[in-house]
Design a protein around this motif. Sequence first.
Motif, PDB file in Angstrom:
ATOM      1  N   PHE A   1       0.852  -1.194   0.000  1.00 31.53           N
ATOM      2  CA  PHE A   1       0.000   0.000   0.000  1.00 31.53           C
ATOM      3  C   PHE A   1       0.881   1.235   0.000  1.00 31.53           C
ATOM      4  O   PHE A   1       2.066   1.182   0.361  1.00 31.53           O
ATOM      5  CB  PHE A   1      -0.954   0.029   1.204  1.00 31.53           C
ATOM      6  N   ASP A   2       0.301   2.342  -0.403  1.00 32.80           N
ATOM      7  CA  ASP A   2       0.981   3.627  -0.362  1.00 32.80           C
ATOM      8  C   ASP A   2       0.934   4.135   1.083  1.00 32.80           C
ATOM      9  O   ASP A   2      -0.132   4.205   1.694  1.00 32.80           O
ATOM     10  CB  ASP A   2       0.257   4.610  -1.285  1.00 32.80           C
TER      11      ASP A   2
ATOM     12  N   GLU B   1       0.960   6.906   2.380  1.00 31.00           N
ATOM     13  CA  GLU B   1       0.141   8.091   2.636  1.00 31.00           C
ATOM     14  C   GLU B   1      -1.344   7.862   2.376  1.00 31.00           C
ATOM     15  O   GLU B   1      -2.152   8.774   2.548  1.00 31.00           O
ATOM     16  CB  GLU B   1       0.640   9.263   1.799  1.00 31.00           C
ATOM     17  N   ASP B   2      -1.705   6.630   1.994  1.00 31.66           N
ATOM     18  CA  ASP B   2      -3.112   6.309   1.730  1.00 31.66           C
ATOM     19  C   ASP B   2      -3.783   5.910   3.033  1.00 31.66           C
ATOM     20  O   ASP B   2      -3.614   4.796   3.525  1.00 31.66           O
ATOM     21  CB  ASP B   2      -3.204   5.171   0.711  1.00 31.66           C
ATOM     22  N   GLU B   3      -4.547   6.823   3.632  1.00 30.15           N
ATOM     23  CA  GLU B   3      -5.168   6.574   4.929  1.00 30.15           C
ATOM     24  C   GLU B   3      -6.466   5.780   4.817  1.00 30.15           C
ATOM     25  O   GLU B   3      -7.109   5.495   5.838  1.00 30.15           O
ATOM     26  CB  GLU B   3      -5.419   7.904   5.641  1.00 30.15           C
ATOM     27  N   THR B   4      -6.855   5.409   3.608  1.00 27.45           N
ATOM     28  CA  THR B   4      -8.065   4.592   3.435  1.00 27.45           C
ATOM     29  C   THR B   4      -7.755   3.105   3.538  1.00 27.45           C
ATOM     30  O   THR B   4      -8.662   2.276   3.547  1.00 27.45           O
ATOM     31  CB  THR B   4      -8.724   4.871   2.071  1.00 27.45           C
ATOM     32  N   VAL B   5      -6.475   2.762   3.627  1.00 25.53           N
ATOM     33  CA  VAL B   5      -6.079   1.360   3.698  1.00 25.53           C
ATOM     34  C   VAL B   5      -6.550   0.747   5.008  1.00 25.53           C
ATOM     35  O   VAL B   5      -6.506   1.387   6.064  1.00 25.53           O
ATOM     36  CB  VAL B   5      -4.537   1.219   3.574  1.00 25.53           C
TER      37      VAL B   5
ATOM     38  N   ARG C   1      -2.258  -1.994   7.596  1.00 21.56           N
ATOM     39  CA  ARG C   1      -1.278  -0.968   7.935  1.00 21.56           C
ATOM     40  C   ARG C   1      -0.448  -1.361   9.154  1.00 21.56           C
ATOM     41  O   ARG C   1       0.754  -1.129   9.198  1.00 21.56           O
ATOM     42  CB  ARG C   1      -1.979   0.369   8.182  1.00 21.56           C
TER      43      ARG C   1
ATOM     44  N   ASN D   1       5.103   7.398   6.182  1.00 24.05           N
ATOM     45  CA  ASN D   1       4.183   8.511   5.966  1.00 24.05           C
ATOM     46  C   ASN D   1       4.721   9.741   6.705  1.00 24.05           C
ATOM     47  O   ASN D   1       4.918   9.708   7.922  1.00 24.05           O
ATOM     48  CB  ASN D   1       2.796   8.140   6.509  1.00 24.05           C
TER      49      ASN D   1
END
Length: 583
Positions: A111-112, A114-118, A123, A133
Amino acid sequence: MRTHYNTCLNLDNVGEEVSLCGWVNSYRDHGGVIFIDLRDRSGLIQLVCDPKDSKEAHEIASLVRNEFVLIAKGKVRKRGENLTNSKLKTGEIEVLVTKLLIENESETVPFDAEDETVNEELRLKYRFLELRNPKLYNNFALRSKACIAARTSLANMGFLEVETPILTRATPEGARDYLVPSRIHQGQFYALPQSPQLFKQLLMCSGFDKYFQIAKCFRDEDLRADRQPEFTQIDVEMSFCTQEDVIKSAEIFLKDIFKACDKEIQIPFRRMPYDEAMEKYGSDKPDLRFNLEFIDVADIFSRSNNQIFSDIAKDTKQNRVKALKVPKGDTIFSKRQMQKFEEYVRKFGAKGLAFIQVKEDGLKGPLCKFFDEKDLDELVKICALEVGDVVFFGAGAKKTVLDYMGRFRVFLAKELNIINEDELNFVWIVDFPMFEKNDDGTYSAMHHPFTMPKNIDEKDLENIKSIAYDIVLNGVELGGGSVRIHKNEIQQKVFKLLNIEKEEQEEKFGFLLDALKFGAPPHAGIAIGLDRLIMLVSKASSIREVIAFPKTQRAQCLMTNAPSEVPTLSLKELGIKIRENLK
């Protein structure tokens, strides 16, 4: 390897040869010229790999992918006209690469960062990736500043940093202990400390005078957003002092901590007695960023022609009748919202949620029929009601009413969007009850049994106050403390009221009781929750965002798979056998 961190460079460095290290945040091939956004702990900088300047560096750049580790050498130059990036600290410059080294490759990350939808479980499983991040990094940079400021501030006030044991014995402090089996003494267990409470009192008995520690604490309890099985507190104790001395010292080091975090706060903080906090706000940690307060209307309800209301209102010791006015609420809330409010308070023990609306032609609502005109007029006066207002009522057992109305108050503030998220509103809650009544009718210490009582000879236990104090920030308890009992005769009175017999005293607290016999000084202290403090300063949604490697709400570390089973041989060495079919 490096000459600079990325964001240390600016227009003043144009023309300089530099060496930078970091990760590939992104890369782009624009017509043969490759651009790489290089990331280090300070932030991003753009690398330019042009075959005209270095064919070799350009060839290597064509191989890079996200999260590759690079070492780049080159010359700083000003970006071209209209090519600056105002979103970056380094947006006015770039580095023309002359030499590029792929120090390490990376597989495709799950995952990225900075992608807080993960999904949170994913995470936490790859927490070391999530920590890339920049937002999280900034949390820990803030935490580091806070710790350094706390140490410096306390040292300047003459406090001595002392470490206390992690392996100790179990003592009753309100939560379950984490137990550690002893290999040498099979069948016996150490406990991880819920706090350094007894040890810091012993240090005062030893004459250390002023102690502090940034201490790890452990509690085996159910978790939530602001709770973890292991947490950190700034732990402070001092001798020959009063409550005033502790509060003053705490305000000084808190001011210094917040200043280090670029937040200016004003001291001294407001103070509020526990009883006032509960009666006005339904909480011993009131959020004072908004003005909704309870109004006691028991006197009016005692005259109601509804016997249920009148009976509740006449017993002012056991029950409460509270009004909560929402200015212009009748012009804001729909019928559907009003139903939603009742559903909300029912979750916390309310049997319903009565209300009265103030219309142009008078008060409206089913409640009005239970009062005569004179009492309704008095209600308008006491609550300072105006056209457009709505007033809600909670009636019933004291503990239940204050609890659900306190929660409802905060719920309403969020619905109305009247909380200033940028405000830092501190308050000391003082004059706590010494004891609290349990569901089975027994009593326990509200803080701990070593808290100094104000009026120990009071016959009604519920009227005995303690010299205890909590510091609250924006509705969150940051920490608390108390003046400690230093005289054995007072300690014995408290134990007697708590029905703690001599044998139990010696078994659980013998070493502290011994210390009280040998010239214990007056002493007091406080502990501030570091995790909660940083959570509030950084505006994080959970303390998991300010703890490097946190546990889940089931107290698991998904990254290391802890807790885990251990080999049978290890258990045998400890004299432990796991029973089958435990579930």
